[in-house]
Scaffold this motif. Structure first.
Motif, mmCIF file in Angstrom:
data_model
loop_
_atom_site.group_PDB
_atom_site.id
_atom_site.type_symbol
_atom_site.label_atom_id
_atom_site.label_comp_id
_atom_site.label_asym_id
_atom_site.label_seq_id
_atom_site.Cartn_x
_atom_site.Cartn_y
_atom_site.Cartn_z
ATOM 1 N N VAL A 221 -9.238 -1.737 15.185
ATOM 2 C CA VAL A 221 -10.312 -2.043 16.134
ATOM 3 C C VAL A 221 -9.853 -2.900 17.311
ATOM 4 C CG1 VAL A 221 -12.393 -1.656 14.765
ATOM 5 C CG2 VAL A 221 -11.140 -3.765 14.445
ATOM 6 N N ASN A 222 -8.648 -3.495 17.218
ATOM 7 C CA ASN A 222 -8.098 -4.201 18.383
ATOM 8 C C ASN A 222 -6.623 -3.845 18.514
ATOM 9 O OD1 ASN A 222 -6.295 -6.009 16.982
ATOM 10 N ND2 ASN A 222 -8.087 -7.160 16.325
ATOM 11 N N ASN A 223 -6.025 -4.243 19.615
ATOM 12 C CA ASN A 223 -4.621 -3.891 19.839
ATOM 13 C C ASN A 223 -3.681 -5.042 19.517
ATOM 14 O OD1 ASN A 223 -5.078 -1.289 20.686
ATOM 15 N ND2 ASN A 223 -5.530 -1.942 22.785
ATOM 16 N N ILE A 224 -4.228 -6.120 18.941
ATOM 17 C CA ILE A 224 -3.417 -7.326 18.766
ATOM 18 C C ILE A 224 -2.877 -7.430 17.336
ATOM 19 C CG2 ILE A 224 -3.367 -9.824 19.241
ATOM 20 C CD1 ILE A 224 -6.313 -9.209 20.456
ATOM 21 N N SER A 225 -3.729 -7.140 16.341
ATOM 22 C CA SER A 225 -3.327 -7.345 14.952
ATOM 23 C C SER A 225 -2.197 -6.402 14.551
ATOM 24 C CB SER A 225 -4.516 -7.100 14.028
ATOM 25 O OG SER A 225 -5.623 -7.840 14.474
ATOM 26 N N THR A 226 -1.368 -6.843 13.600
ATOM 27 C CA THR A 226 -0.315 -5.990 13.054
ATOM 28 C C THR A 226 -0.943 -5.046 12.035
ATOM 29 O OG1 THR A 226 1.178 -7.845 13.257
ATOM 30 C CG2 THR A 226 1.938 -6.006 11.898
ATOM 31 N N PRO A 227 -0.727 -3.721 12.177
ATOM 32 C CA PRO A 227 -1.347 -2.810 11.207
ATOM 33 C C PRO A 227 -0.796 -3.022 9.795
ATOM 34 C CG PRO A 227 0.003 -1.594 12.819
ATOM 35 C CD PRO A 227 0.029 -3.028 13.216
ATOM 36 N N LYS A 228 -1.677 -2.917 8.786
ATOM 37 C CA LYS A 228 -1.236 -3.039 7.397
ATOM 38 C C LYS A 228 -0.563 -1.758 6.924
ATOM 39 C CE LYS A 228 -3.480 -5.209 4.077
ATOM 40 N NZ LYS A 228 -4.654 -5.458 3.204
ATOM 41 N N SER A 229 -0.784 -0.682 7.664
ATOM 42 C CA SER A 229 -0.111 0.569 7.342
ATOM 43 C C SER A 229 1.033 0.751 8.345
ATOM 44 C CB SER A 229 -1.103 1.725 7.452
ATOM 45 O OG SER A 229 -0.435 2.929 7.208
ATOM 46 N N PRO A 230 2.295 0.648 7.866
ATOM 47 C CA PRO A 230 3.427 0.670 8.803
ATOM 48 C C PRO A 230 3.446 1.904 9.711
ATOM 49 C CG PRO A 230 4.150 0.007 6.610
ATOM 50 C CD PRO A 230 2.723 0.443 6.475
ATOM 51 N N GLY A 231 2.964 3.039 9.198
ATOM 52 C CA GLY A 231 3.000 4.275 9.989
ATOM 53 C C GLY A 231 2.185 4.187 11.269
ATOM 54 N N GLN A 232 1.196 3.270 11.299
ATOM 55 C CA GLN A 232 0.306 3.172 12.465
ATOM 56 C C GLN A 232 1.025 2.716 13.723
ATOM 57 O OE1 GLN A 232 -3.175 3.954 12.629
ATOM 58 N NE2 GLN A 232 -2.480 4.987 10.794
#
Ligand code: TXA
Ligand code: MG
Length: 341
Positions: A221-232
């Protein structure tokens, strides 16, 4: 390596062909198999040697974990080290077999190469009789990422797998086209509240009908957080030619398209736009509200665009609800440029 083609009729599965494919799995080789979402590149999830062949064939970054495919609950229990609570069981009952991957705390049986060093593992029970038959016959869970070269659109037909991986893997099961056409939704059930890590074949609205607390991972939902799914974090699905994504209302998309010269551009859009504009190169994904039909055709047209004599592509975004959100996610990852209209 010579890649063997194993043709199997989904409606009338020839058990000797399943046994042939199984032999490759038992020899720690990779076999491309059909699933209802996209074709997967399957190997024994308990064999680090087999798993390394998946990463090598795809050119996949080693920090991107694989989804493990199971055919029954006994296999699930071998893979996870977590209690299956009533909440989780309700979700499993509602969506398995089907296009939903659940992320659990992993058991010691899952090698670190599968989970890319994470303490969790993604598990899916696919809704495809050939995939289920191969898992059952192999008597081990099968790790399977999408059967494409890393970065390319996922394969929805055996011929797409052949184009990408012929000569690099032991065998390809040739069966029907994947009827969903985009990958599974990834839902983390290893922590509370459960979070969607990747949009996919099940929408968040469908999940929330079963469990109202389900949320998106912050990174979606934002561009700042690190995705928990590495593929993202990887660029994906991108055609080699520039691709512009038009976001905004249908009226604004249409008005914009009418202002530019489309002579050597491929327009990928919906009936409601295509019928109201005169352009030489176009492909309709169907009606703007028929998200399922659009999902079914999207990856194939992105692949086919490579063979057309066009200089670039323009694609129009969908309304951002239900499976439209999944379509937009794939389009945003594929696009080299975006305009908000
Ligand atoms: O529909 C599908 O999911 C297809 C078919 C073949 O099942 N598979 C698929 O796999 O799309 P792949 O490897 O292309 O994408 C798996 C995604 C990646 O984004 C990966 O980062 C994420 O799932 N994933 C896998 N295990 C995970 C874990 N333990 N934690 C977080 N994300 C995980
Ligand atoms: Mg993939």
């Amino acid at each position: 390596m010579k890649t063997i083609l194993i043709k199997i009729n989904t409606q009338n599965i020839d058990e000797t062909k399943i046994q042939q494919a199984k032999q490759f799995i038992l020899n720690h080789e990779c076999v491309a198999m059909p699933t209802e979402t996209v074709y997967g590149l399957a190997a024994n999830a308990f064999s680090p040697q087999a798993i390394s062949r998946i990463f090598e064939a795809k050119g996949r970054p080693s920090d991107n974990p694989l989804i493990v495919h199971i055919s029954d609950e006994a296999m699930l229990l071998d893979c996870i080290d977590q209690e299956i609570t009533l909440e989780i069981r309700t979700i499993m009952n509602a969506f398995w077999p089907g296009p939903l991957t659940l992320v659990f705390k992993k058991s010691h049986r899952i090698p670190d190469v599968v989970s890319a060093g994470l303490p969790t593992v993604g598990i899916r029970m696919p809704n495809h009789p050939i995939a289920l038959a191969l898992i059952k016959a192999s008597c081990v869970p099968l790790a399977a990422p999408s059967a494409n070269i890393s970065g390319k659109p996922s394969p929805t037909k055996a011929s797409h797998v052949y184009d990408d991986l012929n000569g690099k893997i032991a065998a390809i099961i040739e069966a029907d086209q994947s009827h969903i056409g985009v990958e599974s939704t990834v839902l983390d059930v290893s922590t509370s509240p459960f979070t969607v890590l990747r949009k996919g074949g099940i929408s968040i609205e469908q999940l929330q009908m079963i469990d109202a607390d389900i949320k998106y991972d912050d990174a979606l939902v934002n561009n700042i957080s690190t995705p928990k799914s590495p593929g993202q974090k990887y660029k994906h699905y991108a055609p080699s030619k520039p691709m512009l994504l038009l976001e905004g209302s249908l009226e604004n998309q249409l008005a914009y398209l009418k202002t530019i010269s489309m002579d050597d551009i491929l327009l990928i859009s919906v009936d409601e736009i295509i019928q109201n504009i005169n352009v030489p190169h176009y492909f309709s994904l169907g009606s703007r509200h028929d998200f399922e039909k659009a999902m079914n055709g999207l990856f194939e047209i992105l692949r086919e665009s490579e063979f057309l004599s066009i200089s670039s592509l323009i694609v129009t975004a969908f309304e951002d609800y239900g499976l439209g959100a999944t379509l937009n996610d794939r389009l945003r990852k594929a696009a080299s440029e975006k305009i908000n209209l």
